[in-house]
Design a protein around this motif. Sequence first.
Motif, short mmCIF file in Angstrom:
data_model
loop_
_atom_site.label_atom_id
_atom_site.label_comp_id
_atom_site.label_asym_id
_atom_site.label_seq_id
_atom_site.Cartn_x
_atom_site.Cartn_y
_atom_site.Cartn_z
N PRO A 13 36.43 14.84 3.42
CA PRO A 13 35.01 14.67 3.77
C PRO A 13 34.64 13.23 4.15
O PRO A 13 33.67 13.01 4.84
CB PRO A 13 34.27 15.10 2.49
CG PRO A 13 35.27 14.99 1.40
CD PRO A 13 36.61 15.21 2.02
N HIS A 14 35.45 12.26 3.68
CA HIS A 14 35.08 10.87 3.95
C HIS A 14 35.64 10.38 5.28
O HIS A 14 35.38 9.25 5.67
CB HIS A 14 35.56 9.97 2.82
CG HIS A 14 37.04 10.00 2.62
ND1 HIS A 14 37.70 11.10 2.12
CD2 HIS A 14 37.99 9.08 2.87
CE1 HIS A 14 39.00 10.85 2.06
NE2 HIS A 14 39.21 9.64 2.51
N LYS A 60 32.47 12.71 14.42
CA LYS A 60 31.62 13.33 13.40
C LYS A 60 32.40 13.52 12.10
O LYS A 60 33.62 13.62 12.09
CB LYS A 60 31.11 14.68 13.90
CG LYS A 60 30.06 14.54 14.98
CD LYS A 60 29.44 15.89 15.29
CE LYS A 60 28.45 15.76 16.43
NZ LYS A 60 28.05 17.07 16.94
N LYS A 61 31.64 13.59 11.02
CA LYS A 61 32.23 13.91 9.72
C LYS A 61 32.30 15.42 9.57
O LYS A 61 31.51 16.14 10.18
CB LYS A 61 31.35 13.32 8.60
CG LYS A 61 31.40 11.81 8.50
CD LYS A 61 32.68 11.37 7.78
CE LYS A 61 32.90 9.88 7.86
NZ LYS A 61 31.91 9.11 7.12
N SER A 64 31.13 17.31 7.48
CA SER A 64 29.86 17.93 7.10
C SER A 64 28.93 18.14 8.29
O SER A 64 27.94 18.84 8.18
CB SER A 64 29.16 17.05 6.06
OG SER A 64 28.95 15.77 6.58
N GLN A 65 29.25 17.53 9.42
CA GLN A 65 28.36 17.62 10.58
C GLN A 65 28.80 18.65 11.62
O GLN A 65 28.19 18.76 12.66
CB GLN A 65 28.25 16.26 11.26
CG GLN A 65 27.56 15.22 10.40
CD GLN A 65 27.68 13.84 10.98
OE1 GLN A 65 28.79 13.39 11.29
NE2 GLN A 65 26.57 13.16 11.15
#
Lengths: 379, 309
Positions: free
Chosen positions: A89-90, A130-131, A133-134
């Motif tokens: 996620p990071h 993008k991450k 989560s996006q």
Amino acid sequence: MESILEIKTVNKAFGAQRVVRDVSLSVKRGEVFSLLGPSGCGKTTLLRMIAGFERPDSGSILLDGTDVAQLPPNRRQVNTVFQNYALFPHLSVADNIAFGLRAEGKPKIEIQEEVHRMLDLIRMHEHAHKKPSQISGGQKQRVAIARALIKKPKILLLDEPLAALDLKLRQHMLLELDRIHDEVGITFIYVTHDQDEAMSLSDHIAIMNEGVIEQLGTPAEVYELPKSRFVAEFIGDTNLFPGKVASVEGSDYCHLEVPGLGKILAYQDRPVAPGENVTLSLRPEKFNLSREKPTVPSIQNLLPGVVDTIIYMGSETRYVVRCGEFKLNVLRQHNRCLLEEKPITWEDSVWLTWHADDGNILQSTNGTPATTPNADSAP
Amino acid sequence: MITRLGRWVLSRLRRFLPEWLLTAPSLLWLLLFFVIPSLLVFTVAFRPPDPYGRIGEGWTLDTLARLMQPSYPAILWRTLRVSMVTTLVCLVMAVPAGYWLARQPASRRHWTLLLVILPFWTNFLIRIFAWRTVLHPEGFLQTSLVKLGILSSNASLLYNEGAVLVVLIYTYLPFAIMPVYAAAERFDFQLLDAAQDLGATRFQAFVRVFLPSIQIGLLTATLMVFIPALGSYAIPDLVGGPSSEMVGNKIAQRVFTDRNLPHASGLSALLALAVILPMVIAMVVRSRHPDKVPVEREKGGPREGGAQG
């Protein structure tokens, strides 16, 4: 084709529970091989042993000829696409994809090129920064595949990769997976509990139940010629007729006496002897359903019945037909416009016909070998 | 024009009033008991002292000048050093503890967490006095170490910087473990499998995936340990000696012994700045952390601007 993966009598137990029992199989280079079974059948444990997250208690796992059974995951040329993607996620999409090469310490320029190539493959250039989560579920899925493929594995393991996606996206991703497989040509091992996914993607399917492989074959083989009751019921719908061999007709056919139904003619998928207890499996779509009594050649079976339930599904209609003491599942494809004819309705008397070749005498019932006539005629 | 403005104000009010009402109590609390007292402390530093220990009339910069006295930089540096070492040791111990706790099955985790907070059931001062007993020259620890020949009989375990460090670490370790554990508990351990699957060693996976994923927890733990350690007074007072005085001790000394409130205020202000500064830095880091949205904006920006122009 030579095989890239050879699994030989692998066993794994967690405590007293034997999760994988004497599994042997071989996967050919470049194919899509599916491990299919209900949850808890041992398919994921088998996959984790191929990946290196679990060590088998006994047996060997030969990857391209070398036994990797005792190697840690980071020393096997096998990569995994996890069920929930397990993206970092990071890290951005591009950094996620680059992770494997960075861990190897590859030069920066090479990493950049490879990441670029992978973004091409999964068509996600515009999301590179993008991450996780996006981005959407389907995009995460593609990133997870790219992240694994960048390592150029000998085998790509996919653990229920589409389970977290909704139906429409799942169908789209199936095509996408097929395209990616065609493009990279790497062997895929695909774990799923969804028979449709397995059928549509695979070259070979191993159907697992309670830690053993019940049947291994091409999608058509396991569908048309299921060996056991479990396989027949797990893949698609079926009608099962438990009966006794009444007479053997030449080398190809036999008559079965099915209690509560009568005599039916069946093809001898395996040599049977009179008096032997067998189970015949017949797929719902093999039936022919008609209101008038048809004239049929002797090679066909003919049974009268009464319509119990009708489920209209657009492209097809499912009927449940009462036939003797049986309730049979009958599937009728609408390859002609349904509205033109007078429809069959509830409580109609109908005739069912099917060709003797379309039934399949199971090798065994419930995984155990079929009982011999001697043992059964005891009472 | 006026009606438009009125409508705008009304719409703003409607939108933000519930939010304001909800935050008002805590805001008021902070204002009354944090902002105003802090400002008072800062202002008192600019008032002259009074011979009777009160705050004098008028304004002066004398106190600030006296803060430059040569013994202070050493004490301030010691305070910072001791606090940083405490924070570092606490973090190094909290990370494996948090990792281990998060991997325990839920039933056992509750018991182990209880063990972490168990020391809080005993009064803070009593625990420090217990440490005094443990480290005392005639205490069990020193006598057995001397008997084993590890320690010479005239060495002292108590009343030095080492003792202060040990007790500080002991006291603040739970405050480090809790946020690290809270972050580790939300960590998806499958990510470590994924990292290993992609060729990382266990250590690489830990450093490159686990640590970055719990960085908020690490940051919170740092603040939770560093700030109280910086202001600690009782611990250096009870287990430390003259050579291990911290700023907190000096402030107490200025208040109780010298009865010089402006001087104490000046020191407090100095310490407060030392606390607020890292917090501001942490907040800046935090606000930058969430996601690299700006990168995307930069990309989309010119296109949008072009369309408008």
